[in-house]
Design a protein around this motif. Structure first.
Motif, PDB file in Angstrom:
ATOM      1  N   ASP A 129      18.540  63.792  34.738  1.00 52.37           N
ATOM      2  CA  ASP A 129      17.372  62.981  34.393  1.00 52.37           C
ATOM      3  C   ASP A 129      17.494  62.524  32.935  1.00 52.37           C
ATOM      4  N   GLN A 154      16.970  63.079  26.860  1.00 47.51           N
ATOM      5  CA  GLN A 154      16.359  62.550  25.640  1.00 47.51           C
ATOM      6  C   GLN A 154      15.450  63.584  24.978  1.00 47.51           C
ATOM      7  N   ALA A 155      14.722  64.344  25.775  1.00 45.27           N
ATOM      8  CA  ALA A 155      13.854  65.386  25.211  1.00 45.27           C
ATOM      9  C   ALA A 155      14.674  66.449  24.478  1.00 45.27           C
ATOM     10  N   LEU A 207      15.320  61.376  30.955  1.00 43.76           N
ATOM     11  CA  LEU A 207      14.201  61.844  30.136  1.00 43.76           C
ATOM     12  C   LEU A 207      14.420  63.290  29.682  1.00 43.76           C
ATOM     13  N   TYR A 208      15.028  64.112  30.539  1.00 41.60           N
ATOM     14  CA  TYR A 208      15.354  65.487  30.165  1.00 41.60           C
ATOM     15  C   TYR A 208      16.357  65.482  29.011  1.00 41.60           C
TER      16      TYR A 208
END
Length: 178
Positions: free
Chosen positions: A69, A74-75, A71-72
């Protein structure tokens, strides 16, 4: 008195470098639930050539084929870690972590299953059986011999290549990258 000062001056860069050195960590994610990719749209993350090969070899698409993912990822990077590489099959990413505060921030993310430092591990002397035993009941009725392989027979036989060929495996249509 001059020698201790001289030694301290010489060794101080080594100690400061060791303290500022980043550590590499393997971050495993919990799931792929919110990924923007979907198994019914495989061309978004696999090539047509890969899909054709999978169809020819009857390899189904699974969740493991979905990319991690974004978003994972990037976090994790937003915590201050530096990206190194990733594995979609292990749903994991490898990063450099500059300090323990960054590692703690990564570990507190709700979608992080585990973190593990990357480095050499002790080798075990226990044998590892990576392959299932060959099923001799499926063997083809061809029995290859030394005359079929020429001077390469000893090497092929030593690696059980003769047995594999007798089972019908020839490696036809395979793409091998080195």
């Amino acid at each position: 008195m001059r020698w201790p000062v001289f030694i301290a001056i010489i060794l101080s860069p080594a100690f400061s470098f060791a303290q500022s050195m980043q550590k590499q960590h393997w971050i495993e994610f919990t799931d792929k639930n919110d990924t923007p990719y979907a198994l019914d749209r495989p061309l978004e993350f696999l090539s047509q050539r890969a899909l054709d090969r999978r169809e020819r070899q009857q390899i189904p698409l699974t969740e493991n084929d979905l990319p991690i993912d974004p978003l994972y990822l990037q976090a994790v990077l937003n915590t201050g870690a530096d990206y190194l590489t990733h594995s979609k099959w292990f749903n994991s990413v490898s990063v450099h972590v500059p300090d323990s505060a960054t590692l703690n921030a990564i570990q507190s993310l709700p979608f992080v299953r585990s973190t593990e430092p990357v480095g050499k591990k002790e080798k075990s002397n226990a044998p590892i059986d990576k392959f299932e035993p060959l099923d001799s009941d499926k063997a083809v009725l061809v029995n290859y011999s030394e005359s079929d392989y020429g001077k390469g027979f000893n090497q092929i036989d030593m690696l059980s290549g003769v047995t594999i060929h007798n089972l019908g495996y020839r490696g036809e249509g395979m793409l091998i990258a080195v």
